[in-house]
Design a protein around this motif. Sequence first.
Motif, PDB file in Angstrom:
ATOM      1  N   PRO A 320       0.831  -1.210   0.000  1.00 37.61           N
ATOM      2  CA  PRO A 320       0.000   0.000   0.000  1.00 37.61           C
ATOM      3  C   PRO A 320       0.866   1.260   0.000  1.00 37.61           C
ATOM      4  O   PRO A 320       1.857   1.340   0.710  1.00 37.61           O
ATOM      5  CB  PRO A 320      -0.788  -0.110   1.299  1.00 37.61           C
ATOM      6  N   PRO A 332      -3.235   5.449  -5.615  1.00 37.56           N
ATOM      7  CA  PRO A 332      -4.168   4.765  -6.506  1.00 37.56           C
ATOM      8  C   PRO A 332      -5.443   4.394  -5.758  1.00 37.56           C
ATOM      9  O   PRO A 332      -5.422   4.193  -4.555  1.00 37.56           O
ATOM     10  CB  PRO A 332      -3.399   3.522  -6.936  1.00 37.56           C
ATOM     11  N   LYS A 333      -6.523   4.317  -6.489  1.00 38.03           N
ATOM     12  CA  LYS A 333      -7.791   3.947  -5.867  1.00 38.03           C
ATOM     13  C   LYS A 333      -7.769   2.497  -5.412  1.00 38.03           C
ATOM     14  O   LYS A 333      -8.355   2.135  -4.413  1.00 38.03           O
ATOM     15  CB  LYS A 333      -8.944   4.175  -6.851  1.00 38.03           C
ATOM     16  N   ARG A 334      -7.102   1.663  -6.220  1.00 43.46           N
ATOM     17  CA  ARG A 334      -7.013   0.248  -5.876  1.00 43.46           C
ATOM     18  C   ARG A 334      -5.547  -0.157  -5.805  1.00 43.46           C
ATOM     19  O   ARG A 334      -4.715   0.421  -6.480  1.00 43.46           O
ATOM     20  CB  ARG A 334      -7.707  -0.598  -6.943  1.00 43.46           C
ATOM     21  N   LEU A 335      -5.275  -1.166  -4.996  1.00 39.63           N
ATOM     22  CA  LEU A 335      -3.915  -1.685  -4.934  1.00 39.63           C
ATOM     23  C   LEU A 335      -3.674  -2.568  -6.142  1.00 39.63           C
ATOM     24  O   LEU A 335      -4.587  -3.195  -6.657  1.00 39.63           O
ATOM     25  CB  LEU A 335      -3.731  -2.532  -3.678  1.00 39.63           C
ATOM     26  N   TYR A 336      -2.419  -2.637  -6.580  1.00 46.07           N
ATOM     27  CA  TYR A 336      -2.096  -3.620  -7.601  1.00 46.07           C
ATOM     28  C   TYR A 336      -2.060  -4.987  -6.919  1.00 46.07           C
ATOM     29  O   TYR A 336      -1.427  -5.164  -5.888  1.00 46.07           O
ATOM     30  CB  TYR A 336      -0.738  -3.322  -8.234  1.00 46.07           C
TER      31      TYR A 336
ATOM     32  N   ASN B 209      -8.429  -4.916  -1.811  1.00 40.18           N
ATOM     33  CA  ASN B 209      -9.255  -4.462  -2.932  1.00 40.18           C
ATOM     34  C   ASN B 209     -10.686  -4.958  -2.808  1.00 40.18           C
ATOM     35  O   ASN B 209     -11.636  -4.213  -3.083  1.00 40.18           O
ATOM     36  CB  ASN B 209      -8.665  -4.947  -4.262  1.00 40.18           C
ATOM     37  N   GLN B 212     -12.525  -3.027  -0.177  1.00 45.42           N
ATOM     38  CA  GLN B 212     -12.792  -1.684  -0.690  1.00 45.42           C
ATOM     39  C   GLN B 212     -13.966  -1.695  -1.677  1.00 45.42           C
ATOM     40  O   GLN B 212     -14.864  -0.848  -1.593  1.00 45.42           O
ATOM     41  CB  GLN B 212     -11.523  -1.204  -1.383  1.00 45.42           C
ATOM     42  N   ALA B 230       0.046   1.457   6.808  1.00 44.17           N
ATOM     43  CA  ALA B 230      -0.002   1.657   5.358  1.00 44.17           C
ATOM     44  C   ALA B 230      -1.346   1.173   4.798  1.00 44.17           C
ATOM     45  O   ALA B 230      -1.939   1.823   3.939  1.00 44.17           O
ATOM     46  CB  ALA B 230       1.157   0.929   4.692  1.00 44.17           C
ATOM     47  N   HIS B 234      -4.461   3.444   3.087  1.00 42.22           N
ATOM     48  CA  HIS B 234      -5.053   3.158   1.791  1.00 42.22           C
ATOM     49  C   HIS B 234      -6.579   3.067   1.860  1.00 42.22           C
ATOM     50  O   HIS B 234      -7.277   3.489   0.957  1.00 42.22           O
ATOM     51  CB  HIS B 234      -4.478   1.846   1.252  1.00 42.22           C
TER      52      HIS B 234
END
Lengths: 391, 337
Positions: A320, A332-336, B209, B212, B230, B234
């Motif tokens: 993150p 970024p809106k989403r994590l890779y 993700n 989210q 972290a 996010h």
Amino acid sequence: MDTQGGVLQALARQARFLTTALRRLAAGARIFQLGHRMGDPMQETEFVTMPDSGAGYPVLRVRNLKTYFDTDRGLVKSVDGVSFDIAPGETLAVVGESGSGKSVTSLSIMALLDKAHGKVVDGVMAFRSKDGRTQDLRVASEAEMRKIRGNDISMIFQEPMTSLNPVFTVGDQIAESVVLHQKLSRPAARKAAIDMLKVVGISAAEKRVDDYPHQMSGGMRQRVMVAMALSCRPTLLIADEPTTALDVTIQAQILDLMKRLQREIGMSILFITHDLGVVAEVAERVAVMYGGLIVEEGDVVSVLTRPKHPYTIGLLNSVPGARRRSGEEEGPKRLYAIPGNVPDPRNRPAGCLFAARCTHAIDACRAEMPPLLDTGGGQAARCIRWQEVAS
Amino acid sequence: MSTAGDAAMVGPDADKPLLSIRNLKTHFAIGGGLLRPKGGAVRAVDDVSFDISRGEVVGLVGESGSGKTTIGRSILRLVKPTGGEVVFDGVDVAALTAAEFQPYRRRMQFIFQDPYASLDPRKSVGAIIGEALSIHRLGTRAERPGRITHLLEQVGLGADAMARYPHEFSGGQRQRIGIARALAVDPEFIVADEPVSALDVSVQAQIVNLIQDLQTSLGLTMLFVAHDLAVVEHLCDRVIVMYLGRIMEIAPKAALYSRPRHPYTKALLSAIPRVDPTIRKERILLEGDIPSPINPPSGCVFRTRCPYAIDACADVVPPRVTVGENHVSACIRTELT
């Protein structure tokens, strides 16, 4: 009737137990033969006879290490051809996720594998001890290993509570290795233990030396582990996730302590971790493991800021906040997220082990295992498309 | 600190908050058994107040022993609070009887940290999720398989998962099952207790993700308990920093990470190892360990490790001071920036 049934059931249980035991014995024999067969070619012996002196030579040189486990559900190639060097005073971080083989690598070096199932079947682990002698740890006898462990090579584990003996005081446990390796008397060893506790920053060391592990906090126990590991001033410290179970503020204390003592003693460290932030903090060089192989290695700045292997790139991007750090204004809106899962170790695909999860994979990747390719600047990646991937 | 004053300080300017915690205390008594004399109490949560608005994701961070998990458990009555109010949608649920609380269990759900320990190994995945539906009498028996299939698809698992058992799944997949179980009863509010801490980095990203996406599409309100700052940065809108059972600082995410005000938050943020080795930042190294919650320090509980502590810090529990928009810090040394 009931008793008869019970007896029959018990007998059946016994029979099952015996069958399993026999199968395991057979498996042990099989893996032993395998080891002998694979160990025969002597092409790697040059490393065993490396010169005894000269500061430029590595403390530990591992070549083509293979450690296999025979399980009920098939052969697991946990480590499948790993090679690396550790220079004097250097910290090499081995990073990888669960099942990548990073811990098995360290247990192979220390000869601490569960011998009923696991065996180093190939490779050389040339280690230069304090007296300047170089020997291959793979063929060292148990008696020789006992002289090396705790004296030339020490180890710190993740969980300080389970690696300390709950029925002995911490002082006794630190003194044990000093008595064994340095032949000190009991009172002298106790004094050495108190000195070590002071070195690792435990206040009131004269009192704390008589404490039992349960009387200490997690951070203090890990300090005791460090004191034990360093009491004989080893040439190599293997630290297997030493701060993973600790809070960040305590982790910072322990990492600082390890770095300070490394400077004072001049030892090398093999640091095993899954945390890329910790790698950046402690290491000079990094080896990234995936599926029992090193997929990328190089100096810490190169690997973490200019990664060449798609797996390393994916791993760094999934932390993150990673992409915001690299210059993007808003995170970024989403994590890779790397798609898919780690391949089953009992049934690994041919070719590159990462191909099934890689967006750059082509047919050639799946045809044959890519070699570790030099990408310049002392960095290497096990990827035939590293030039396209990195650009 | 007055209750009314707290509400004014911590509440975002939206409508009425979905959840209001007021002076929550959860203490665990020590001893008092047959052979052990009654001792003191572990003050796991000590006088904690905050609000969560509808649709908001609030991060609750702190180290081991800070009381963050106990707060989550106290809200859902998995442990009984010693005092204070837990006002959910206008009702103090801490004061309800078990029977009265039952309908609220449907509206508030929990996602656990350990995906290995929180799923019954003897039940199939279909039975694990179906149990939640039958307890709350949701849908008819005939409708349930369809509903379970839909839930599994929502969390990225196939319908074939229904007949399988937890041990057949990886850690990440098990956490998906845990999430599907929590969502089965259409909750409004979710406490997620370290849901990604036990997972590998690449799997952690997948689950973050997923959480989210679900939060956005279902409009969930969430209390996200974590020690990983972290991940909280996010995922969360607002962050609460805890230390030794008390709140040190509450701030919107951007303000907390760019300009932390409380000395503890500063130390905590500086201790996170950064992935970029070229950044050399100043680190505030805290001395020693977190003190015992049985006998916490007087005044400010952080003063024994605080580099800025002065004599006055021992005298009073520091009141919350507003230091920015929706930003409060419990430190008397307001002159420090």
